[in-house]
Design an enzyme around this catalytic site. Structure first.
Site: not given
Ligand SMILES: [Zn+2]
Length: 464
Positions: A280, A331
């Site tokens: 991220h 993800d």
């Molecule tokens: Zn994750």
């Protein structure tokens, strides 16, 4: 157990011929890839197709998916309901914890297999599994401490996807060593038990061709500085992944705890280098962005999940200008697609900057090519493998359907732009992992049986 492919030791020799293929040096025409024992044995450019060649029009390297939580495929689409108050990442996480509380090892394996089949059909040939459910629903370790890592490995083996398993160390509910809460009981280990889990995880992937095992300190929320130091010592030479700066609340909590922002704290206190993947890294100052780029660590971007969870937008231009490398991950697996992640990555930048063609590489005009090359190089680095179609490397190959309307009349980089930005249906045709074809005409060879197992498990889980 799902049925799995036969032993990796089985030697296969085959020859693939492509009218055009993306090699490390760029697009080449009339190319033969000779494959032996799962690897590309030789690359011959400018040769006509022969009788022994299996012929395809367009070839590209398989992309690495650097960040997956396979089991979350089972809750995809179930959290798009507005609650009593405004929804955010933390309300989503509550729902995810309730789902986690019920899952059996059989559930984990069947759901992860479905995710991996979908990844392969989408053009991903390796999954980085950030694996954090370790224990039984009561929080006690299974008899085999790596039972669930073994289930992930079984799903990878059954689907044929390459696996980089990243066992997660998780110990706390928040910064400063807060005690874990009930919803986290299946994740939690001491450093000593994590060392045993890691050893068992290395054994658990033994049946997966080309498997890599790294480690993943979950986040600065879940790991104290002393624990971070202790588990880094266990990493061996494998990759190191961490969730970081995904949420503004996480940044605020980190500042309250340390007077420092998460990425800044990590760079000040850990030996971050090319082995690391910072997943991220959404909320960084310009200074953090440049400092992170200089370490050589990969930014693990998950644009669809970051959009779905309302995380925020990565500072891509500044990171790229500072020489930073990125890869993409699916993800939460809310929707699995290589082209979709790359398109979302670019489109989020366009919306933020009110500009076009933001992600770029010096000397390359095509945005699709810049996105693809970036995700290939960064993804491979982050998963501890080499990417691309070259002699000696794993034969992880994707062919595209030249008859797809979005690819009509295109060649070279325009193919990637057509695939990523203009395909309503995926043009992915065949996919090979370690030289073995696992997808034909866009369908995984075991798509039906894996989907049937997935449906059975979901029906049971959602009834419970
Ligand atoms: Zn994750």
């Amino acid at each position: 157990m799902l049925s799995s492919f036969s032993s990796a030791r089985e030697i296969q020799v085959s020859q693939l011929h492509f009218k055009q293929v993306l090699l490390p040096g760029g697009w080449s025409r009339e190319v033969r890839l000779s494959i032996a024992d799962g690897r590309i044995a030789a690359v011959h450019v400018g040769v006509a197709a022969g009788e022994a060649d299996e012929r395809h029009a367009i070839g590209v390297p398989g992309l690495p998916n650097l960040h997956s939580h396979g089991f979350q495929r089972g809750m995809a689409g179930l959290t798009e309901i507005r609650g009593a108050s405004s929804d955010n990442f933390w309300t989503w996480r509550d729902l995810m914890y309730r789902f986690v509380a019920r899952m059996t090892p059989e559930d984990v394996e069947a759901i992860t297999a479905q995710a991996y089949v979908e990844m392969l059909e989408a053009g991903f040939t390796r999954a980085g599994e950030f694996h954090y459910i370790h224990h039984d629903p009561s929080g006690a370790p299974y008899g085999d401490i790596a039972e669930l890592g073994g289930r992930v490995a079984a799903a990878a083996q059954a689907s044929g996807i390459g696996l980089t398993l990243l066992p997660v160390f998780y110990a706390h509910a928040g910064f400063g060593g807060q005690a874990p809460d009930q919803g986290q009981r299946r994740f939690v280990n001491s450093v000593d038990r994590f060392a045993r889990l890691l050893e068992a995880s290395r054994a658990a992937v033994a049946g997966c061709t080309g498997a890599v095992v790294g480690i993943a300190p979950h986040s600065l929320r879940a790991v104290t500085p002393d624990e971070l130091t202790a588990i880094l010592a266990l990493a061996d030479t494998g990759p190191i992944h961490i969730h970081i700066a995904e949420q503004t609340k996480e940044v605020e909590d980190c500042i309250a705890w340390s007077d420092s922002r998460p990425v800044q704290w990590l760079l000040d206190h850990a030996p971050v280098d090319r082995r690391w993947c910072l997943v991220h890294a959404t909320h960084m100052t310009g200074e953090e962005t440049r400092a992170m780029a200089e370490t050589g660590a990969v930014a693990g971007l998950c644009p669809m999940t970051e959009a779905n969870l309302g995380d925020g937008i990565f500072n891509a231009p500044e990171f790229g200008d500072a020489g930073g490398g990125f890869g993409v991950g699916t993800d939460s697996n809310v929707l699995i697609g290589a082209a979709d992640e790359l398109r979302q990555l670019e489109y989020s930048q366009r919306l933020r900057l009110r500009a076009r063609n933001v992600i770029s590489t010096t000397g390359i005009a095509s945005t699709g090519r810049a996105l693809f090359d970036g995700a290939l190089a960064g993804g491979a680095q982050a998963l501890g493998v080499a990417g691309g179609l070259a002699a000696g490397l794993a034969a992880d190959i994707v062919s595209l359907d030249a008859d797809s309307p979005a690819l009509a009349g295109r060649s070279a980089d325009a193919i990637l732009d057509g695939w990523i930005f203009a395909s309503r249906r995926s043009p992915v045709d065949c996919v090979w992992t370690s030289g073995r074809r696992v997808v034909t005409n866009g369908r995984h060879h075991q798509a039906e049986s894996v989907a049937a197992g997935f449906r059975r498990r979901l029906e049971g889980l959602l009834e419970a």
